[in-house]
Design an enzyme around this catalytic site. Sequence first.
Site, PDB file in Angstrom:
ATOM      1  N   HIS A 179       1.469   4.348  -2.927  1.00 20.81           N
ATOM      2  CA  HIS A 179       1.647   5.786  -2.858  1.00 20.81           C
ATOM      3  C   HIS A 179       2.777   6.217  -3.248  1.00 20.81           C
ATOM      4  O   HIS A 179       2.936   7.335  -4.124  1.00 20.81           O
ATOM      5  CB  HIS A 179       1.443   5.854  -1.297  1.00 20.81           C
ATOM      6  CG  HIS A 179       0.471   6.016  -0.508  1.00 20.81           C
ATOM      7  ND1 HIS A 179      -0.848   6.786  -1.059  1.00 20.81           N
ATOM      8  CD2 HIS A 179       0.007   5.528   0.533  1.00 20.81           C
ATOM      9  CE1 HIS A 179      -1.833   6.717  -0.249  1.00 20.81           C
ATOM     10  NE2 HIS A 179      -1.479   5.809   0.676  1.00 20.81           N
TER      11      HIS A 179
ATOM     12  N   HIS B 281       0.730  -1.070   0.235  1.00 20.36           N
ATOM     13  CA  HIS B 281       0.001  -0.243  -0.131  1.00 20.36           C
ATOM     14  C   HIS B 281       0.958   1.331  -0.073  1.00 20.36           C
ATOM     15  O   HIS B 281       0.637   2.178  -0.973  1.00 20.36           O
ATOM     16  CB  HIS B 281      -0.810   0.151   1.197  1.00 20.36           C
ATOM     17  CG  HIS B 281      -1.689   1.231   1.423  1.00 20.36           C
ATOM     18  ND1 HIS B 281      -2.967   1.248   1.165  1.00 20.36           N
ATOM     19  CD2 HIS B 281      -1.398   2.589   1.957  1.00 20.36           C
ATOM     20  CE1 HIS B 281      -3.461   2.486   1.372  1.00 20.36           C
ATOM     21  NE2 HIS B 281      -2.409   3.214   2.144  1.00 20.36           N
ATOM     22  N   GLU B 282       1.956   1.329   0.797  1.00 14.91           N
ATOM     23  CA  GLU B 282       2.754   2.350   0.929  1.00 14.91           C
ATOM     24  C   GLU B 282       3.568   2.617  -0.493  1.00 14.91           C
ATOM     25  O   GLU B 282       3.926   3.642  -0.943  1.00 14.91           O
ATOM     26  CB  GLU B 282       3.653   2.408   2.114  1.00 14.91           C
ATOM     27  CG  GLU B 282       3.117   2.244   3.534  1.00 14.91           C
ATOM     28  CD  GLU B 282       2.096   3.598   3.852  1.00 14.91           C
ATOM     29  OE1 GLU B 282       2.421   4.482   2.861  1.00 14.91           O
ATOM     30  OE2 GLU B 282       1.103   3.305   4.234  1.00 14.91           O
TER      31      GLU B 282
ATOM     32  N   GLU C 108      -6.278   6.937  -1.175  1.00  9.76           N
ATOM     33  CA  GLU C 108      -6.011   5.769  -0.280  1.00  9.76           C
ATOM     34  C   GLU C 108      -6.760   4.495  -0.912  1.00  9.76           C
ATOM     35  O   GLU C 108      -6.298   3.483  -1.060  1.00  9.76           O
ATOM     36  CB  GLU C 108      -7.071   6.072   0.977  1.00  9.76           C
ATOM     37  CG  GLU C 108      -6.140   6.817   2.190  1.00  9.76           C
ATOM     38  CD  GLU C 108      -4.750   6.339   2.277  1.00  9.76           C
ATOM     39  OE1 GLU C 108      -4.625   5.202   2.720  1.00  9.76           O
ATOM     40  OE2 GLU C 108      -3.909   7.289   2.074  1.00  9.76           O
TER      41      GLU C 108
END
Lengths: 188, 454
Positions: free
Chosen positions: B163, B159-160, B248
């Site tokens: 980003h 997930h990071e 997100e």
Amino acid sequence: MGATVILLVILAILVVIALWIVGIFNGLVRLRNAVKNAWSQIDVQLKRRHDLIPNLVETAKGYMTHERETFEKITQARNLAQKASGPAEQGAAESGLSQALSNFFVVVENYPDLKANENFMQIQEELTSTENRIGFARQAYNDAVMVFNNKIEMFPSNIVAGMFNFTKSDFFEIEDAAEREVPKVSFS
Amino acid sequence: MFELIRQNKRRSLLLMGFMLLLLLGVGFAIGFAVVPASEPLDMGGATLYLPWGGLLGMGVAFLVWGVQALAAYSSGDRLLMAAAGAKKIQKQDHPRLFNVVEEMSIAAQLPKPPKVYIIEDMSLNAFAAGRDPNHAAVAVTAGLLSKLNRDQLQGVVAHEIAHIANRDVLFMTMAGIMVGSIIMLTEVFFRVMWYSNIGASRRYRSRRSSRDGEGAAKLILLVVALILAIVAPLLAQLLYFACSRQREYLADAGGAVYTRYPEGLASALETISGNPGDKKSVSKAMAPMYIVNPLEAGQRAISSLTSTHPPIEERVRILRSMGGGGSFADYAAAWNKVDGAGAARIPASALAQTAPVAARAANAQEPMAAITAAAAAPVGQASKTGVPTPSRRATPEATPRQRQRDTGDLLRRMNKFRFINCDCGIRIKLPPEYAKPKVKCVRCGKIHEVPRQP
């Protein structure tokens, strides 16, 4: 007067079309390079695996004194994989190495002291991460190929791709049906 | 992905432009209200006032933002990491975390893996920083390392990394600074108003109130400036939050695509929301950068305008509805199922560029069985159509106790403990106070040289 205006308009349209083609061409080149780079990543990770094996053998030797055959098999498989050239030969050698490693780890089950050894645990973490990396590198390669191939097939970039002879790349797949089969591993 | 990134960039630029206008507007209004316009100039029949104050305010506003933006651009990741109290670690400090980060940057095709930071905090959270994939960093809390298993950790890291790959980090940093600048300027403005109305502006009024019309115009402008000063920070924040929520979802989708295992991230999010630690030292401006909002942990079920993050329950539901798929299209379909309009928010170009791909199976729990069984697993197994998904060898799973021990070791190492691996397999941990040159192994009695203090 009227003729010059029309000429200028046509010229402007041509310039816009040329810029558009250049843009798509550059995009295609970038995607093709991404595919190439993703492919070389797989080799990087395979080499990482080869480099780890001497360490593994060295650490385990002290504990597994009666398993010379297992060690020999691993070292052999590793040397074979290192020397292999060409995708087909390489694929076979690498899966041979995977097989030797999995046999090795079955044998390790009999040596609880080795399993609890900090150095061994570190190498094991590295080795399993390397297996993951190989998998993810292959996945990334396929993702890159997917994007590239779509660009080649889809309108309007397919026109530019046709003009400059961009060809689709192949997905990473194991050809040999036997390799897909799950080898029997018994835990006794 | 390129399309997704490019669309992100375009939208970011648009939003930045809008925010910059807002900032300059606030600057102008404040300057105009504080410093009076020039004496009337006669320009071809029309009377013109040169708004010196307004221009000055705009200049100040731009400068305030520009300096911060420059600082953030040149060393944004280090600044943010320092603000969050995160410390950089090396590979030997926590090999598993490092490996997971590197695996995920390979899957995301980043040019190089981001730097890894640890926040010495037992709450469960993570965030990413840095202006582009070449200058990026991820931070996770110590609590996260000890509570999550490898699949879950992989989901969070993916997930990071998403980003970073989507260039969210640069945008959120810049937008955050913009919001901060606007808030700062308006606060200064209100202070100045408080004093200047009593002191300075009476002086001007006495000099110029000879003409009533001009006084009234000035009053109206002052009211406009006031309204702008009240509304602008709210507007900026709402914009910021809206973008944050959107990003997100996209990062969740990216996390599922990179791992090909949505359940990892889903169960990680569940675990995180089930362990509301208090992390009070997080500033409001940084809240949107974490994987879950550290300020609202475990409080909120519904999404509102002022949320930086979508509700965790919804994120988990979407990930779980992906039905064995592991692509952007699967995520969009799942989003649609859970929340009617979802798929409209993932760009069509991103959907078109990823074929349906199968998710992989969970990693087995038994350490050694896992490595042998998975080594035997076929490569290029069950894919629905399109892209074959090469399977990976499952990783030997660390037990919860071992994870806790690893995290403890990590914290000790960060606090200058020294470690010696003895040949008998034991690991000796020496506190920084230990001053003797040699140490005896407690199990086998071997004498070790103590390494110098690093």
